[in-house]
Design a protein around this motif. Structure first.
Motif, PDB file in Angstrom:
ATOM      1  N   TRP A   1       0.969  -1.314  -0.018  1.00 16.71           N
ATOM      2  CA  TRP A   1       0.000  -0.160  -0.058  1.00 16.71           C
ATOM      3  C   TRP A   1       0.792   1.287   0.218  1.00 16.71           C
ATOM      4  O   TRP A   1       0.668   2.213  -0.542  1.00 16.71           O
ATOM      5  CB  TRP A   1      -1.028   0.100   1.294  1.00 16.71           C
ATOM      6  N   ALA A   2       1.920   1.243   0.456  1.00 18.22           N
ATOM      7  CA  ALA A   2       2.987   2.268   0.418  1.00 18.22           C
ATOM      8  C   ALA A   2       3.344   2.768  -1.032  1.00 18.22           C
ATOM      9  O   ALA A   2       3.557   3.696  -1.271  1.00 18.22           O
ATOM     10  CB  ALA A   2       4.123   2.026   1.127  1.00 18.22           C
ATOM     11  N   LEU A   3       3.672   1.353  -1.624  1.00 18.03           N
ATOM     12  CA  LEU A   3       3.733   1.467  -3.099  1.00 18.03           C
ATOM     13  C   LEU A   3       2.614   2.042  -4.123  1.00 18.03           C
ATOM     14  O   LEU A   3       3.003   3.247  -4.884  1.00 18.03           O
ATOM     15  CB  LEU A   3       4.130   0.063  -3.822  1.00 18.03           C
ATOM     16  N   VAL A   4       1.721   1.977  -3.487  1.00 15.98           N
ATOM     17  CA  VAL A   4       0.242   2.417  -4.202  1.00 15.98           C
ATOM     18  C   VAL A   4       0.097   3.560  -4.074  1.00 15.98           C
ATOM     19  O   VAL A   4      -0.293   4.451  -4.799  1.00 15.98           O
ATOM     20  CB  VAL A   4      -0.908   1.544  -3.809  1.00 15.98           C
ATOM     21  N   ALA A   5       0.259   4.356  -2.807  1.00 22.10           N
ATOM     22  CA  ALA A   5       0.302   5.653  -2.556  1.00 22.10           C
ATOM     23  C   ALA A   5       1.413   6.536  -2.750  1.00 22.10           C
ATOM     24  O   ALA A   5       1.489   7.676  -2.504  1.00 22.10           O
ATOM     25  CB  ALA A   5      -0.071   5.799  -0.848  1.00 22.10           C
ATOM     26  N   HIS A   6       2.445   5.860  -2.989  1.00 24.94           N
ATOM     27  CA  HIS A   6       3.713   6.608  -3.548  1.00 24.94           C
ATOM     28  C   HIS A   6       3.568   7.562  -4.503  1.00 24.94           C
ATOM     29  O   HIS A   6       3.357   7.064  -5.630  1.00 24.94           O
ATOM     30  CB  HIS A   6       4.840   5.661  -3.561  1.00 24.94           C
ATOM     31  N   ARG A   7       3.942   8.838  -4.415  1.00 24.67           N
ATOM     32  CA  ARG A   7       3.733   9.793  -5.497  1.00 24.67           C
ATOM     33  C   ARG A   7       5.063  10.297  -5.813  1.00 24.67           C
ATOM     34  O   ARG A   7       5.177  11.702  -5.729  1.00 24.67           O
ATOM     35  CB  ARG A   7       2.562  10.562  -5.319  1.00 24.67           C
ATOM     36  N   ASP A   8       6.086   9.744  -5.665  1.00 24.70           N
ATOM     37  CA  ASP A   8       7.412  10.280  -6.016  1.00 24.70           C
ATOM     38  C   ASP A   8       7.900  11.408  -5.045  1.00 24.70           C
ATOM     39  O   ASP A   8       8.103  12.521  -5.294  1.00 24.70           O
ATOM     40  CB  ASP A   8       7.636  10.596  -7.410  1.00 24.70           C
ATOM     41  N   GLN A   9       7.698  11.223  -3.882  1.00 27.01           N
ATOM     42  CA  GLN A   9       8.016  12.400  -2.635  1.00 27.01           C
ATOM     43  C   GLN A   9       9.530  12.522  -2.660  1.00 27.01           C
ATOM     44  O   GLN A   9      10.111  11.425  -2.592  1.00 27.01           O
ATOM     45  CB  GLN A   9       7.470  11.736  -1.053  1.00 27.01           C
ATOM     46  N   ARG A  10       9.825  13.792  -2.409  1.00 34.04           N
ATOM     47  CA  ARG A  10      11.278  14.099  -2.562  1.00 34.04           C
ATOM     48  C   ARG A  10      12.047  14.093  -1.389  1.00 34.04           C
ATOM     49  O   ARG A  10      13.236  13.789  -1.240  1.00 34.04           O
ATOM     50  CB  ARG A  10      11.376  15.511  -3.245  1.00 34.04           C
ATOM     51  N   ASP A  11      11.222  14.121  -0.399  1.00 31.75           N
ATOM     52  CA  ASP A  11      11.879  14.062   0.918  1.00 31.75           C
ATOM     53  C   ASP A  11      12.162  12.830   1.691  1.00 31.75           C
ATOM     54  O   ASP A  11      12.378  12.738   2.952  1.00 31.75           O
ATOM     55  CB  ASP A  11      11.044  15.101   2.060  1.00 31.75           C
ATOM     56  N   ILE A  12      11.795  11.851   0.987  1.00 35.21           N
ATOM     57  CA  ILE A  12      12.234  10.272   1.619  1.00 35.21           C
ATOM     58  C   ILE A  12      13.541   9.941   1.695  1.00 35.21           C
ATOM     59  O   ILE A  12      14.416   9.910   0.474  1.00 35.21           O
ATOM     60  CB  ILE A  12      11.126   9.481   0.632  1.00 35.21           C
ATOM     61  N   ASN A  13      13.995   9.324   2.683  1.00 38.71           N
ATOM     62  CA  ASN A  13      15.478   8.887   2.624  1.00 38.71           C
ATOM     63  C   ASN A  13      15.381   7.834   3.637  1.00 38.71           C
ATOM     64  O   ASN A  13      15.315   8.163   4.874  1.00 38.71           O
ATOM     65  CB  ASN A  13      16.541   9.843   3.274  1.00 38.71           C
ATOM     66  N   LEU A  14      15.652   6.544   3.247  1.00 41.84           N
ATOM     67  CA  LEU A  14      15.676   5.357   3.976  1.00 41.84           C
ATOM     68  C   LEU A  14      17.127   4.771   4.191  1.00 41.84           C
ATOM     69  O   LEU A  14      17.167   3.749   4.473  1.00 41.84           O
ATOM     70  CB  LEU A  14      14.836   4.185   3.273  1.00 41.84           C
ATOM     71  N   SER A  15      18.214   5.582   3.979  1.00 41.83           N
ATOM     72  CA  SER A  15      19.418   5.177   4.242  1.00 41.83           C
ATOM     73  C   SER A  15      19.969   4.768   5.704  1.00 41.83           C
ATOM     74  O   SER A  15      20.672   4.078   5.969  1.00 41.83           O
ATOM     75  CB  SER A  15      20.464   6.111   3.758  1.00 41.83           C
ATOM     76  N   SER A  16      18.996   5.240   6.650  1.00 40.42           N
ATOM     77  CA  SER A  16      19.230   5.201   7.929  1.00 40.42           C
ATOM     78  C   SER A  16      18.734   3.776   8.434  1.00 40.42           C
ATOM     79  O   SER A  16      19.190   3.049   9.312  1.00 40.42           O
ATOM     80  CB  SER A  16      18.287   6.062   8.784  1.00 40.42           C
ATOM     81  N   LEU A  17      17.806   2.791   7.607  1.00 40.92           N
ATOM     82  CA  LEU A  17      17.337   1.763   7.869  1.00 40.92           C
ATOM     83  C   LEU A  17      18.375   0.772   7.585  1.00 40.92           C
ATOM     84  O   LEU A  17      19.129   0.831   6.641  1.00 40.92           O
ATOM     85  CB  LEU A  17      16.153   1.137   6.778  1.00 40.92           C
TER      86      LEU A  17
END
Length: 1370
Positions: free
Chosen positions: A659-675
């Protein structure tokens, strides 16, 4: 002489009364003279001069035959035991003396006159044998075990078992005063007395030997009766006192002799299913007293009329006796009358000789890494909480979010420590009194907290641990009838829970009664609701401190688990297992202090509890809890919190990633490098790999690394089974396997290529947990180790697992005490393993792969299918366009001793019926092609109507129960039993006579099995049908051409409603002759060659069919390709021509050109067609001889059609079957030459072809043919033709009816103005193609009611591929 001798004898009043009753029955004809004499001699035999008895005073003997292996047969003797009892009673009376000594004393089960070795003790087990199935081939094996006891207790909790009693007729009998024991006859006697007719009294008992039961059925009935008397209530009455017993079973039988007795108690109708604990019947009568003193029985209305007046007339007493006989369930349930050996009746399916079998070596148990010993690990989880609560009280422990995604509350370790202590103190000291506290250490309490309040749950959970109380977390009951709520109540009751801890907000939201009290939920024990908010709690004294000790084997908490059948079990987890599990997770995941973890999972159970509540406290981690309500509003919220808090770990499910993929609209402020670790909690679902891959593809550009995704496998019993470790080596790809789904259905691992459709791609779930040993055993039978290429159930041996199902020792032994064995039968370890409920294998490098769950396993025809696989396939068929939010359930039901697959889905509100069935057809095709299994039923229900789990998913067991009860209320159903039920019963053998197990159901009577319903016998009906003289349709046509050459058989209408063409009997005969000549001369065909007839609906098709019969060829009607859609329709034509092995293709000149066109050549190579004959140019001469088949069983034609699943099927029709079918339709529809029938159907297969081409020739009626394609330009054509020709009977298809309903819905007034009148229509039969469309037929009837159409005129034919018209209502 005999009468004088009787007068001289001093007979007791009871015997005289019985003699008078016998004379009355003889005068009324109830018994014969011979029966009367036999009964009379028995009655007075005791008072006639006799030699002295060898054994002294007679006693009542109830001889019980204990023969365990004897067959259960019905007794064939009549009045068994009655005379023995009466004779003994008479002798007892003759021998009795004056005083208070009882004139008749009978104690059931103990015969004082029998020797000790002949006495038969009556035990409950002996009586219970009566209830066993009476078939030697029964599957119901009885044995005593803990498992069976627990299953019975669970069944009692459901309160859903209701047995239906079969009322039996009662014999008409006089109610003149009798002895009590005359009425209280054993069932073996009373049953025959009640059910026998008057003529059967001739077979009365002769002598002692015939008065004793000889068959085991009789002995069982006698045992059952005596057992009921021992455990049932019968009232002991003395001259000084009388005891009242309400609703005893003996009262029903004793009531028959109380006709002239006034019963004082006017109570409610008794409960005949309960008995009290009296053990004997003692009836005393004072000597010389003629009036009977009746005991006061609770079922007083048995001998009274409706207004309480005692029964004094014989007729009213008989009516009352009949009513009471119908009321009491004194016979077995209906299903016990049908004792079939299904193993003998069903076709035995032979295993596939080519099925794959495991070939590898026996696997070895896999040992996980050593569980490390860290010096600063706490000795218990409570000690860890104490440490962090005192050392770092301000460190954040848990942050909760509101529905807007903003922090709602931050729980620090200091607050968690102090508030948990407060909860512990109040639980132990503020509930109940000091002398009698409600909760003591070791007791169980329920934790009822909503999914958006993890802080309150965490405080209550650790408060229970500090108080040494066992928490049982459950879901919040929203209504009194929540799905599965009753089973949760059963768990609470079995755990002895009397207190429920909850939050203030949750307590206010619980359903309340009008007085403001929380009602007792269905199946729940009575609970005291205790709010754990600090403002409601007392502060503990300064000198009070919880007793914190090292982890031991005491129970820490109980986690509930819902089984496949809907029952709820409680898995107990000890304190040492809890601590060890936290340590293993810490080591496997590399947790360190002060790390931040985002938790999207349910924090009350499973992975969410283990990581977000327990392990986090052990390592002083900070948990960001995302409630499910926020996820529904903003599916990206968990990703945003990972970025906001720079979280190192996130616990999600694959659905959250999707559902995160479905709702994803190319947000610029996402950074998952901490995971560094993204734990996928449902990694055990093999289909989660698609969500993982898609999520990685999208967010890899946002800093997400491949090695971060860590699927895990878990189960309530074994806790965490395996988890993929986070690695720093990005070059090491995760484990992945492409397995053949066909091999998996046989439990075998076969590697396949991804290009194929029927493959399952699985990813590893990591390595075995630290300190654990894992192996795979075969799912059924003894737990034998699997081979290396075999699928089995994963079993784990470790400290960090559950220990038992609470209170269920039998099921615990089967799950928690498993000893895997090698092929030689030796156990692999002295320590027990635990079944995880996961199906999988251990691959290369020790990687664990899971392919399914035991709860989702469906064994269909010996092959294993997993529900998750079926769900994934169904959702792959346009899921977003049709299925509402992906809500779909798959389960199996048992039909004919095999499992059948059922799919239930919620359809979108805007879906039409046509869209629904198109989707269902595609689903059936997909499942058939990928899984090679048929679907028994596919049902669609409106959105949001299936039972839900607390987190919003589908409650599977409740859905299955609704389906079985018929309470699902689907809006669209597609049943396909023919594709999956392959083990049909063998042909039924007619019973020579009605046996003792017979039963009447409606008008059907049978011996052992319910008889079939059948129509009229075609051979026994006498009529003036001259066509019966001919065996073949070709002969019928020749006969009609000679006798009635000018009679019109067919009239074809065009789109304007005018006659386009017609055929008389002679014209059809001559044209068929010419076609036969063309087939023999131009086609060079011989007898038995197959010919494909590719014609549009019309006269040419009919003539070509009979031309083939005249030439001895076998015709196959094929729908021609559509000119506007040649690319998709022409391959179907080619496939039918190839499969039918047609030697020739006949068609019109127009279609010949179409087959040779460029568009057709692009779809099918022109050179691959067989010879094509154009029938527009026929020869002039007649054949030398018309072919006549030598045998009526030879092939007449082939009926080809494409099934719903896309499968091409052909049915062979012989000449005999064709003639019989036409004759049955003629008789059912009353067809004769003067009748006219309008037909608007596609004439290519099934009943449509028979009505279009065959019936008019056989019956001689005129068929008005209306091609359905003509209605596209003139929707009113069919109805106008029916009105114009004043047709009484018409046949159509659903598509025609739908076209008229949609196209003429607003034109009824104009049609009435044009003179359209449907009042003469007697029957309008819809030839169903695949499903009944009730809504359409109702709409059609309602729409054209104003035009004179009677609503009852519309009906639907019912048939199948091999029987085209099982039912045809005319």
């Amino acid at each position: 002489m005999a009468d004088r001798s009787l007068e001289s004898m001093s007979l007791p009043l009871e015997v005289r009364a019985r003699l008078a009753e016998l004379e009355l029955e003889l005068s009324e004809g109830d018994i014969t003279q011979k029966g009367y004499e036999k009964k009379r001699s028995k009655l007075i035999g005791a008072y006639l001069p006799q030699p002295p008895a060898a054994n002294g005073a007679a006693a009542v003997r109830c001889r019980l035959q204990h023969s365990e292996g004897a067959a259960r047969r019905m007794l064939r003797t009549a009045n068994f035991g009655v005379c023995d009892i009466r004779e003994a009673a008479a002798r007892e009376r003759a021998a009795s003396t004056a005083g208070n000594r009882p004139l008749f004393y009978f104690r059931f089960g103990v015969d004082q006159a029998l020797p000790q070795e002949r006495r038969t003790p009556v035990t409950p087990s002996s009586s219970s044998r009566y209830h066993r199935r009476r078939s030697s081939g029964s599957r119901d094996e009885r044995y005593r075990s803990d498992v069976h006891t627990e299953a019975v207790q669970a069944a009692l909790a459901k309160h859903k078992e209701r047995k239906m009693a079969v009322p039996m007729p009662s014999k008409r009998r006089s109610l003149v005063v009798q002895t009590s024991m005359d009425a209280y006859t054993p069932p073996a006697c009373s049953q025959l007395l009640d059910t026998s007719s008057g003529s059967e009294d001739e077979g009365s008992v002769q002598g002692d030997s015939q008065g004793t039961p000889t068959s085991s059925q009789g002995s069982i009935n006698m045992e059952h009766w005596i057992s009921q008397a021992i455990h049932g209530s019968t009232t002991s009455t003395t001259s000084s006192s009388s005891t009242q017993s309400g609703g005893s079973g003996a009262a029903h039988r004793l009531a028959d002799v109380m006709a002239q007795t006034h019963i004082e108690n006017h109570s409610a109708p008794p409960d005949v299913t309960t008995y009290t604990s009296e053990h004997s019947i003692q009836v005393e009568r004072p000597q010389g007293s003629t009036a009977r003193v009746a005991p006061k029985y609770g079922n007083a209305e048995l001998m009274e009329t409706g207004d309480g007046v005692p029964v004094s007339s014989r007729v009213s007493a008989k009516i009352q006796q009949l009513v009471n006989t119908l009321k009491r369930p004194k016979r077995p349930p209906l299903r016990e009358f049908f004792v079939d050996d299904f193993e003998e009746l069903l076709e035995v399916q032979q295993p596939d000789p080519n099925q794959p079998k495991p070939e590898g070596a026996q696997m070895l148990a896999m040992r996980g890494e050593q569980l490390g010993v860290v010096t600063n690990w706490p000795p218990s989880l409570e000690a860890a909480l104490q440490r962090w609560g005192t050392i770092s009280p301000k460190a954040p422990c848990l942050t909760t979010m509101d529905t807007n995604g903003k922090p709602l509350y931050i729980l620090t370790y200091g607050k968690l420590w102090t508030r948990s202590m407060k909860v512990a103190y109040n639980i132990l000291h503020k509930l109940g009194t000091k002398q009698e506290p409600m909760v003591r250490p070791g007791d169980r309490v329920a934790l009822v907290f909503p999914n958006n309040d993890p802080a309150a749950f965490m405080v209550a959970f650790y408060g229970c641990l500090l108080a040494e109380v066992v928490p049982v977390p459950i879901e919040v009951p929203l209504t009194r009838k929540d799905a599965g709520s009753q089973q949760i109540g059963f768990l609470l009751g079995s755990c002895g829970v009397t207190v429920a801890l909850t939050s203030d907000a949750c307590h206010k939201g619980l359903p309340k009664s009008p007085t403001g009290e929380i009602p007792q939920f269905k199946g729940w024990p009575k609970l005291l609701w205790f709010v754990t908010e600090s403002k409601h709690l007392s502060k503990p004294p300064r000198d009070w401190f919880p007793h914190i000790k090292d982890a031991n084997n005491d129970t820490a908490y109980i986690e509930y688990k819902t089984c496949k059948d809907g029952s709820v079990l409680g898995v107990t987890v000890t304190r040492i297992a809890l601590l060890t599990h936290c340590q293993a997770l810490t080591q496997a995941c590399g947790y360190t202090e002060a790390e931040t973890i985002v938790n999207v999972l349910d924090f009350k159970k499973d992975v969410g509890l283990w990581h977000g509540i327990l392990t986090s406290v052990m390592n002083m981690m900070h948990v960001i809890s995302i409630p499910y309500s926020l996820m529904k509003v903003n599916p990206l919220s968990w990703i945003q919190k990972v970025c906001q808090y720079k979280a190192k770990v996130a616990c999600v499910k694959s659905r959250d990633m999707h559902w995160a993929l479905v709702a994803h609209r190319d947000q610029r402020d996402i950074n998952l490098s901490s995971l560094r670790m993204l734990i996928v909690a449902d990694g055990a679902n093999p289909w989660s790999i698609s969500s993982c891959d898609a999520f990685l593809n999208v967010f890899q550009s946002k800093g997400l690394r491949q090695e971060v995704i860590c699927p895990c496998a878990s189960s309530p019993e074994a806790l965490t089974v395996a988890i993929r470790r986070p690695t720093d080596d990005s070059n090491q790809p995760p484990g992945r396997g492409v397995l053949s789904m066909h091999g998996l259905t046989y439990g075998v691992i076969r590697v396949d290529s991804e290009e194929k459709l029927s493959v399952l791609t699985v990813q590893d779930v990591g390595l075995v947990m630290p300190g654990a040993i894992m192996c795979a055993v075969r799912p059924d039978g003894i737990p034998q180790l699997c081979r290396t290429d075999e699928i089995g159930e994963l079993c784990v041996c470790a400290i960090a697992t559950g220990t038992s199902y609470y209170g269920l020792s039998g099921m615990t032994k089967n799950t928690f005490e498993v000893f895997p064995m090698t092929s030689s039968g030796a156990p692999i370890s002295e320590y027990p393993f635990i079944r995880t409920g996961l199906l999988g294998f251990i691959g290369p490098g020790g990687l664990v792969f899971v392919v399914g769950k035991m709860d989702g396993l469906m064994v269909v025809s010996g092959r294993r299918h997993n529900a998750d696989d079926i769900v994934a396939t169904a959702l792959a068929v346009e899921p977003m366009k049709f299925v509402y939010r992906g809500r779909i359930a798959v389960f199996s039901v048992s039909v004919l001793h095999d499992e059948r697959i059922v799919i239930v889905a919620e359809q979108r509100p805007d879906s039409t019926e046509e869209d629904s069935f198109q989707w269902m057809s595609r689903v059936l095709q997909a499942i058939d092609s990928i899984h090679q299994v048929g679907v028994y039923c596919l049902a669609l229900v409106p959105a949001n109507t299936l039972p839900k789990t607390p987190l919003g998913g589908i409650h599977l067991s409740e859905t299955k129960q609704l389906f079985l009860e018929g309470s699902l209320h689907p809006c669209n159903v597609l049943m396909c039993p023919h594709t999956c039920v392959t083990n049909l019963p063998k042909p039924r053998q007619k019973q020579p006579e009605i046996g003792p197990a017979s039963v009447m159901v409606g008008n059907l009577v049978s011996g052992k099995r319910i008889a079939q319903a059948s129509g009229r016998d075609l051979g026994q009906i006498e009529d003036n049908d001259q066509a019966r003289k001919f065996l073949f349709l070709s002969e019928v046509l020749q006969w009609r051409a000679q006798t009635t050459p000018d009679h019109v058989l067919y009239t074809l209408l065009n789109c304007r409603g005018t006659i386009a063409n017609s055929l008389t009997c002679a014209q059809l005969h001559k044209r068929a002759e010419k076609i036969a000549v063309m087939l023999m001369e131009r086609g060079h065909l011989q007898d038995g060659d197959h010919v494909a007839l590719v014609y549009p609906p019309g006269i040419d098709l009919i003539a070509a069919f009979y031309g083939c019969l005249y030439a001895g060829c076998v015709p196959i009607t094929v729908r021609p390709p559509h000119p506007q859609n040649i690319a998709t329709t022409l391959p179907t034509v080619k496939m039918i021509v190839e499969v039918s092995r047609s030697a020739c293709l006949m068609t019109t000149q127009l279609i010949c050109k179409l087959l040779r066109s460029r568009e057709a050549a692009a779809a099918v190579d022109v050179r691959t067609w067989p010879p094509v004959l154009d029938t527009d140019d026929l020869p002039k001469k007649r054949p030398a001889q018309i072919y006549k088949p030598s045998n009526p069983d030879t092939l007449a034609y082939l009926d080809f059609s494409v099934s719903t699943t896309g499968m091409l099927a052909g049915v062979k029709m012989s000449h005999a079957a064709t003639s019989a079918f036409c004759r049955s339709i003629k008789l059912q529809c009353e067809l004769y030459p003067s009748r006219e029938v309008a037909i608007c159907l596609d004439p290519y297969c099934g009943l449509g072809f028979v009505l279009w081409c065959l019936c008019s020739v056989y019956s001689g009626h005129q068929s008005i043919l209306i091609p359905p394609s003509e209605l596209e330009t003139n929707p009113a054509l069919w109805l106008l033709a029916v009105s114009q020709y004043k047709v009484r009977d018409t046949f159509c298809s659903y598509s025609v009816m739908e076209l008229c309903t949609k196209g003429l819905g607003s034109q009824t007034e104009s049609l009435k103005g044009r003179g359209l009148d449907l009042s003469r229509v007697r029957t309008c039969v819809v030839v169903a193609e695949e499903r009944p469309r009730i809504a359409l037929t109702q709409s059609f009837s309602k729409l054209f009611k104003d035009l004179g159409l009677h609503p009852r005129a519309v009906s639907t034919s019912f048939g199948c591929r091999v029987n085209l018209a099982i039912c045809l209502q005319i």
